[in-house]
Motif scaffolding. Sequence first.
Motif, PDB file in Angstrom:
ATOM      1  N   PRO A   8       0.798  -1.228   0.000  1.00 38.76           N
ATOM      2  CA  PRO A   8       0.000   0.000   0.000  1.00 38.76           C
ATOM      3  C   PRO A   8       0.830   1.277   0.000  1.00 38.76           C
ATOM      4  CG  PRO A   8       0.088  -0.894   2.202  1.00 38.76           C
ATOM      5  CD  PRO A   8       0.815  -1.878   1.302  1.00 38.76           C
ATOM      6  N   GLN A  11       0.433   3.986  -2.762  1.00 38.75           N
ATOM      7  CA  GLN A  11      -0.829   4.710  -2.716  1.00 38.75           C
ATOM      8  C   GLN A  11      -0.906   5.623  -1.500  1.00 38.75           C
ATOM      9  OE1 GLN A  11      -0.772   1.268  -3.132  1.00 38.75           O
ATOM     10  NE2 GLN A  11      -1.209   1.267  -5.324  1.00 38.75           N
ATOM     11  N   LEU A  12      -0.297   5.223  -0.387  1.00 40.21           N
ATOM     12  CA  LEU A  12      -0.373   6.006   0.846  1.00 40.21           C
ATOM     13  C   LEU A  12       0.646   7.131   0.913  1.00 40.21           C
ATOM     14  CD1 LEU A  12      -1.003   3.288   3.582  1.00 40.21           C
ATOM     15  CD2 LEU A  12      -2.605   4.964   2.664  1.00 40.21           C
ATOM     16  N   LEU A  16       0.194  10.783   2.723  1.00 39.33           N
ATOM     17  CA  LEU A  16       0.961  11.131   3.918  1.00 39.33           C
ATOM     18  C   LEU A  16       1.823  12.369   3.702  1.00 39.33           C
ATOM     19  CD1 LEU A  16       2.030   7.555   5.090  1.00 39.33           C
ATOM     20  CD2 LEU A  16       0.232   9.014   6.055  1.00 39.33           C
TER      21      LEU A  16
END
Length: 134
Positions: A8, A11-12, A16
């Motif tokens: 992930p 995508q994160l 962030l």
Amino acid sequence: MRQGLWNPLPQLLPILVSAGVAVAVWAAWLGWDQHRDVHPDGSTTGPYEAWQVIGLVLTLLVLVYGAASRGHVAGAVFGTTVGLTVAASYDWSDDASGLFMVGVALVMLGSLVGTAIVSSATALAGRHGGQTRA
């Protein structure tokens, strides 16, 4: 067929980073000004001046445009919204009236709508900007 674990992080990471930048921009423009101005008639204003809020919005506009033009629309929208919501909640949490959550909710909704509009327009313009018409 090769099966691997879903990672992930790609995508994160934009979310962030956008959230961290939004918190830092809030701190730079609004975080240092914590006093209210008392006028001769006893009314108070502040703690922020209009130029501080305008500076915050313009800075975030550039950052959201940059992220969305690189294809990180979710990061631009959700990261910025989360960052501003967290910053407002932290900054205003010492409010004795308890109404700070109303302001935090308005910041969350306003930033969600504003970043969604800017990101969508940027992505749409980028999609149609590369096409030439005969």
